[in-house]
Design an enzyme around this catalytic site. Sequence first.
Site, PDB file in Angstrom:
ATOM      1  CG  ASP A   1      -1.971   0.886   1.236  1.00 38.01           C
ATOM      2  OD1 ASP A   1      -2.890   0.948  -0.135  1.00 38.01           O
ATOM      3  OD2 ASP A   1      -2.352   1.817   2.033  1.00 38.01           O
TER       4      ASP A   1
ATOM      5  CE  LYS B   1      -1.902   5.112   1.292  1.00 37.78           C
ATOM      6  NZ  LYS B   1      -1.847   4.829   2.831  1.00 37.78           N
TER       7      LYS B   1
END
Length: 367
Positions: free
Chosen positions: A229, A233
Amino acid sequence: MKKIFLFLCLFLFSSSYAESERQVQVFLLGTGLVGSELLHQIDQSREILQQQYGVEIVVVGAANSKTMLLNSAGLTLEDWKKSPKDLMSWDSFLDAMLNGGFSHPVFVDCTSSVEVAGFYEEILQTVPIVTASKKANSSLFEKYKNLHEKDAGFYYDANVGAGLPILSTIQSLKRSADEITRIEAVFSGTLSFLFNSFKEGVLFSELVKRAQEMGYTEPDPRDDLNGMDVARKLLITAREAGFTMEMEEIKLEMFLPDSCFKAASVEEFYERLKEYDPVFTEKRRKAESEGKRLRFIAKLENGKASISLQAVDQSHPFYHLSGNDNIASISSKHYCRNPIVIQGPGAGATVTAAIVLEGIVLESLKD
Ligand SMILES: NC(=O)c1ccc[n+]([C@@H]2O[C@H](COP(=O)([O-])OP(=O)(O)OC[C@H]3O[C@@H](n4cnc5c(N)ncnc54)[C@H](OP(=O)(O)O)[C@@H]3O)[C@@H](O)[C@H]2O)c1
């Protein structure tokens, strides 16, 4: 037959509903934590948005992966919870949005579905998108580029740091022809919490368990600990900063051994993690003996992106990070002596739904 009826209802609504000047009609996909909170915030902010901006947000469609509700009178969170719903049909939902005759439809994606992200290009031909999902912006660069070249509005601030103004700050620097030279960030609330709370007398495996019990991790904590994750980003941040980058170019150094990720179940994962506790304790003690603290840092420098566990000293802006805050430190040609530092809660339904709501409002204010 059902589809024709649906269109008729939607057409009658779109032609008869007394619209305020700046009305948008929202089609919301995903009614989980963020989507439900968004419906709540739309209900709560109705009056204030009308008074301050003359904006009226009417939610005409909402759906999760199983069911959908299309309501010509506009629907609320209560309606979504209590009204009988139809079986979800992506074709009907999409058709209603694209061909329902609405004056200003807006598609809001609060899923994390790759399949849904695959429809963005088609939707953006005519309908603006506000999204909490990172899936489209972190897919292949070519797709990212295509999405950003479409005419309809595309709002995705929630992709990085939830409500924190990280992407908007980067965009603002770029608009002034500034050049971003370096970005460092802690992009995961879960990993921020774990390393901020890792102190003498605490075992790392116990901390992960506690974070899971507090609802800070995914049901399988490895989905947070694998750093994917964070990588998504960082990829989106790098692209916003002007770099043509693919996911494979990010150097992600795992801080857990393979045995943890290969464990067949979450229970077995904890067993493997416990075996690794002495190594973690040693890493922490070594850092502390040098006056440093451990942080899981995503970095972009000289066009190279990397993610790793690092020990930072008191002079580093991340040394005093606490709780489950996110933080980003942005250096540029204009901000070279001291970076811009943005810190605060980088996850949670309230702040994420709020930035999605802002995207809808911004779209409604467009001429
Ligand atoms: N939660 C946060 O703090 C936070 C912060 C920043 C960004 N985000 C992003 O916001 C998005 C939503 O997060 P969340 O926490 O609300 O997730 P969530 O609680 O798991 O909700 C996801 C929703 O999406 C629906 N969904 C999944 N696939 C779908 C499909 N193909 N068609 C229609 N609906 C589908 C799910 O329906 P079912 O229940 O029927 O499966 C559920 O309603 C994610 O992209 C996440 O990365 C979340």
